[in-house]
Design a protein around this motif. Sequence first.
Motif, mmCIF file in Angstrom:
data_model
loop_
_atom_site.group_PDB
_atom_site.id
_atom_site.type_symbol
_atom_site.label_atom_id
_atom_site.label_comp_id
_atom_site.label_asym_id
_atom_site.label_seq_id
_atom_site.Cartn_x
_atom_site.Cartn_y
_atom_site.Cartn_z
ATOM 1 N N ALA A 3 -50.149 2.217 85.844
ATOM 2 C CA ALA A 3 -50.796 0.555 85.958
ATOM 3 C C ALA A 3 -50.141 -0.316 85.280
ATOM 4 C CB ALA A 3 -52.166 0.784 85.268
ATOM 5 N N SER A 4 -49.742 -1.643 85.683
ATOM 6 C CA SER A 4 -49.250 -2.573 84.923
ATOM 7 C C SER A 4 -49.905 -3.075 83.741
ATOM 8 C CB SER A 4 -49.060 -3.701 86.004
ATOM 9 O OG SER A 4 -48.331 -3.503 87.361
ATOM 10 N N GLN A 5 -49.059 -3.531 82.924
ATOM 11 C CA GLN A 5 -49.787 -4.056 81.556
ATOM 12 C C GLN A 5 -49.847 -5.590 81.844
ATOM 13 O OE1 GLN A 5 -50.298 -2.175 78.999
ATOM 14 N NE2 GLN A 5 -49.911 -0.371 80.376
ATOM 15 N N ALA A 6 -51.042 -5.926 81.121
ATOM 16 C CA ALA A 6 -51.312 -7.491 81.429
ATOM 17 C C ALA A 6 -50.576 -8.186 80.304
ATOM 18 C CB ALA A 6 -52.938 -7.683 80.800
ATOM 19 N N GLN A 7 -50.025 -9.241 80.963
ATOM 20 C CA GLN A 7 -49.202 -9.927 80.247
ATOM 21 C C GLN A 7 -49.555 -11.603 80.284
ATOM 22 O OE1 GLN A 7 -44.927 -9.693 80.875
ATOM 23 N NE2 GLN A 7 -45.242 -7.734 81.926
ATOM 24 N N ASP A 8 -49.467 -12.290 79.092
ATOM 25 C CA ASP A 8 -49.685 -13.781 79.078
ATOM 26 C C ASP A 8 -48.729 -14.456 79.739
ATOM 27 O OD1 ASP A 8 -52.108 -13.048 77.469
ATOM 28 O OD2 ASP A 8 -50.830 -13.043 75.756
ATOM 29 N N LEU A 9 -49.207 -15.724 79.928
ATOM 30 C CA LEU A 9 -48.393 -16.518 80.503
ATOM 31 C C LEU A 9 -47.027 -16.801 79.657
ATOM 32 C CD1 LEU A 9 -50.909 -19.109 82.151
ATOM 33 C CD2 LEU A 9 -49.496 -17.485 83.341
ATOM 34 N N PRO A 10 -45.917 -17.515 80.321
ATOM 35 C CA PRO A 10 -44.740 -17.632 79.432
ATOM 36 C C PRO A 10 -45.177 -18.822 78.641
ATOM 37 C CG PRO A 10 -44.019 -17.339 81.989
ATOM 38 C CD PRO A 10 -45.675 -17.463 81.737
ATOM 39 N N ALA A 11 -44.446 -18.938 77.690
ATOM 40 C CA ALA A 11 -44.457 -20.177 76.674
ATOM 41 C C ALA A 11 -44.279 -21.265 77.354
ATOM 42 C CB ALA A 11 -43.697 -20.099 75.325
ATOM 43 N N PRO A 12 -44.748 -22.510 77.011
ATOM 44 C CA PRO A 12 -44.387 -23.850 77.680
ATOM 45 C C PRO A 12 -42.845 -24.244 77.109
ATOM 46 C CG PRO A 12 -46.557 -23.873 76.369
ATOM 47 C CD PRO A 12 -45.862 -22.574 76.072
ATOM 48 N N ALA A 13 -42.252 -24.597 78.399
ATOM 49 C CA ALA A 13 -41.037 -25.064 78.103
ATOM 50 C C ALA A 13 -40.798 -26.373 77.553
ATOM 51 C CB ALA A 13 -40.184 -25.023 79.489
ATOM 52 N N ALA A 14 -39.565 -26.630 77.013
ATOM 53 C CA ALA A 14 -39.509 -28.088 76.273
ATOM 54 C C ALA A 14 -39.407 -29.007 77.266
ATOM 55 C CB ALA A 14 -38.196 -28.213 75.405
ATOM 56 N N SER A 15 -40.017 -30.337 77.237
ATOM 57 C CA SER A 15 -40.003 -31.104 78.088
ATOM 58 C C SER A 15 -39.727 -32.697 77.503
ATOM 59 C CB SER A 15 -41.380 -31.250 78.695
ATOM 60 O OG SER A 15 -42.106 -31.704 77.861
ATOM 61 N N ALA A 16 -39.111 -33.539 78.471
ATOM 62 C CA ALA A 16 -38.722 -34.923 78.060
ATOM 63 C C ALA A 16 -40.176 -35.730 77.577
ATOM 64 C CB ALA A 16 -38.148 -35.614 79.118
ATOM 65 N N ALA A 17 -40.083 -36.868 77.082
ATOM 66 C CA ALA A 17 -41.209 -37.506 76.912
ATOM 67 C C ALA A 17 -41.944 -37.648 78.154
ATOM 68 C CB ALA A 17 -40.748 -39.021 76.484
ATOM 69 N N PRO A 18 -43.400 -37.516 77.953
ATOM 70 C CA PRO A 18 -44.303 -37.569 78.978
ATOM 71 C C PRO A 18 -44.336 -38.869 79.719
ATOM 72 C CG PRO A 18 -45.552 -37.372 77.164
ATOM 73 C CD PRO A 18 -44.095 -37.368 76.665
ATOM 74 N N LEU A 19 -44.577 -38.918 80.983
ATOM 75 C CA LEU A 19 -44.832 -40.212 81.655
ATOM 76 C C LEU A 19 -46.328 -40.428 81.385
ATOM 77 C CD1 LEU A 19 -43.280 -39.511 85.077
ATOM 78 C CD2 LEU A 19 -42.259 -40.857 83.184
ATOM 79 N N PRO A 20 -46.559 -41.782 81.599
ATOM 80 C CA PRO A 20 -47.889 -42.262 81.283
ATOM 81 C C PRO A 20 -49.020 -41.600 82.340
ATOM 82 C CG PRO A 20 -46.499 -44.123 81.668
ATOM 83 C CD PRO A 20 -45.660 -42.915 82.008
ATOM 84 N N LEU A 21 -50.227 -41.429 81.819
ATOM 85 C CA LEU A 21 -51.245 -40.862 82.738
ATOM 86 C C LEU A 21 -51.343 -41.463 84.076
ATOM 87 C CD1 LEU A 21 -53.146 -38.317 82.333
ATOM 88 C CD2 LEU A 21 -54.923 -39.785 81.453
ATOM 89 N N ALA A 22 -51.453 -40.850 85.136
ATOM 90 C CA ALA A 22 -51.666 -41.567 86.445
ATOM 91 C C ALA A 22 -51.978 -40.452 87.476
ATOM 92 C CB ALA A 22 -50.353 -41.979 86.884
ATOM 93 N N GLU A 23 -52.727 -41.004 88.227
ATOM 94 C CA GLU A 23 -53.397 -40.037 89.270
ATOM 95 C C GLU A 23 -52.327 -39.228 90.055
ATOM 96 O OE1 GLU A 23 -56.423 -40.009 93.112
ATOM 97 O OE2 GLU A 23 -56.402 -41.721 91.732
ATOM 98 N N ILE A 24 -52.464 -38.015 90.175
ATOM 99 C CA ILE A 24 -51.257 -37.245 90.947
ATOM 100 C C ILE A 24 -52.056 -37.080 92.362
ATOM 101 C CG2 ILE A 24 -50.338 -34.897 91.249
ATOM 102 C CD1 ILE A 24 -50.360 -34.647 88.139
ATOM 103 N N PRO A 25 -51.264 -37.558 93.350
ATOM 104 C CA PRO A 25 -51.833 -37.393 94.786
ATOM 105 C C PRO A 25 -52.025 -36.018 95.460
ATOM 106 C CG PRO A 25 -49.403 -38.028 94.944
ATOM 107 C CD PRO A 25 -50.034 -38.083 93.390
#
Length: 725
Positions: free
Chosen positions: A10-32
């Motif tokens: 049986a496979s072992q449960a694993q958490d999601l990978p840690a968030p990767a580093a990212s550049a400054a976020p863009l302003p909040l806008a609706e994603i189409p």
Amino acid sequence: MAWCLAWPFASQAQDLPAPAASAAPLPLAEIPLAKAHAAAPREASAADAWGGVRSGAEATLSDRVVGYRIDAELDAARHTVKGNEQLSWRNRSDRPVDRIYLHLYLNAFQNEGSTFFTERSVLTAHGHSRGAAALKKGEWGWIDLKSVQQGNTALKWSFVHPDDGPATDQTVARVDLAEPVPPGGTLTLDIDFLSQLPRVVERTGWWGNFNLVGQWFPKIAVLELPGERGATQVQWNAHEFHFNSEFYADFGNFDVRLTVPSDYTVGAVGALEGEPDEIDGKTTYHFVQGDVHDFAWVAAKDYKTLDAEWRGPGSPKVAVRVIYPPEYAASAKPVLKATLDSLSYFSNTLGAYPYRTVTAVVPPYNAEEAGGMEYPTFFTAEGFARIDPQTADQWEIDFVTIHEFGHGYFYGLLASNEFEEPMLDEGMNEYWDERMLRERNQRILVPSSWLRRAGITPSMDVFAMERLDAGLSHPYDALGQNSWDRYSSTSYGTVYSRTATAMHDLEERLGKDVMERGFREYYRRWHFRHPSVADLRATLIDVSGNARAVNEIFDQYVYGTAHIDDRVASIDNQEVLPLAGSWLKQGERHELVADDRDDDVDKQRAAWEKTHPHAGAASPGPFLWRGTVTVVREGAQAPQLLRVSFADGSHEDVHWDDDRRWARFVFTRPTKVVSAELDPDGKILLDANKLNDSRTVTSDASASRRWTADVASALQALYALLVTL
């Protein structure tokens, strides 16, 4: 009492990978949302799409984007599933996300106002398809969201219609978040839901004490980035559940606990984690599977199991299980054998099977519509009370098993978008299945009892069968079209057969070994990612080096609706006699009068017959013959071989590989042309009318007898369509 053995590894449960580093976020806008009529893109994906090619050295097989922890309990009497789901999702984009979309697939079966039922009434009016059952009182199915929470905040949701479907459809819900998910951040939602299974109408549901639980939990849509499958911007890919469509989802980890009555047999995606727990007549099974994008399961009373183990190079030890009802015990061993054979073939030709389990389920009588369906590591097959090897039964059970296992590669591991590009799964899988059957020399038997009684068992090549069901004369829809913008269900069905036929013809142009290397490289580059049709085309060009052949097939049939219909129009033979008229010879002009020429010809004939008293009609004569063969092109260009046969038994092959709409080929030989045939080796199965590929100067009834047998075999093509759609 029915039982379920705890499987090893049986496979072992694993958490999601840690968030990767990212550049400054863009302003909040609706994603189409992806376009309502999106289909196969023409531009290949970026090299780093979906994280780039998986090298095998990563911590997990896939770049896990989602995680599902679900506790679910089946009420066997009501056929309901009560679930508590913790959904984890990672924002791969460079912008904050303030809303997500959930697929609620079971709502396709809650009433006739769904997109599924609305389309069914139109599409089946112009063709035939599975999923045509009529639901009665108490047989509808749905999924109710009871609550969605982000932390301690209850969230609101609303139903949306990304494909402009009816306002009464509720298969896609938009959930507005209390707190946006930053770039690289992870969202966690706690969801309570209740799923009512429908009476089996298509793919999922119940019949009696059988419950196939598919499309049963709230499932997050896919956020695509620029350069992925033709996307030019960050977009949500969330389509309604259409009558002909299937699914598309991110890879992740599933950790699922299922509680069912203790006398029910259970099977599911993935492997059991530990021993089942039994309390007060209920048993809880804990299934875990990483690096897949869906989860389905079965719970059925009084079902049996048959187990085996498979080993192959580069793969873990695989536990293989068949779950079947007693009335279809005859199917258990054939399904098991075909599954084991498929593990070997697909691993050898595409890539090693990476999971530790495969589960095949044989549905019961009256639940046939649950058969022929696939999920990662889990699929449903066909059931027979008796398998007659002298009929199509053996072929059908083998084909369906191979086909549904094969989805584990083309739908499961390659994870193409079945909404927008069904040919990448259904079509390519059909092609690879037929390759396997061809390698096994497993032909299709014509289902004719009177021929069997006469001691005749006609059979047909698997690819010849595909072309009979491919709609080659008048294709309404391009193969690369999405699953729902189709003229009819029958036209959608050609996604299977016409794709298999087109790939067969491309294989004939490139060579079998080259084609296999191309698909193996396609799998290497794109497994655990989400390729597009354009990515497959680019890979085949890279491997073969033959851009012309690949582009012709893709431009004409994948992105277009071309058809081939080349024919031999006429054969004309003319004896090469001395020519009447005035001729300049050695500076002097001589004239040959027609009457004198005719007298001279008669004398030469008489002399020839005297010296060749036993010469037959097929023997050379005193004069040569000029034979002219005219060929005509009614459709798209295809590289053709023309074989011209002469009365003396010899033949000559010429190539017609240009864009002329017609051509004449002239042969001066000792004997007449007696026949001409395009594609004598049967390599161009896309040709809509093979009957006009050949012509003889005298009538020959053998052709009509041969094609009468082939037309009879078209009955088997109908079986293939019904069990694979």
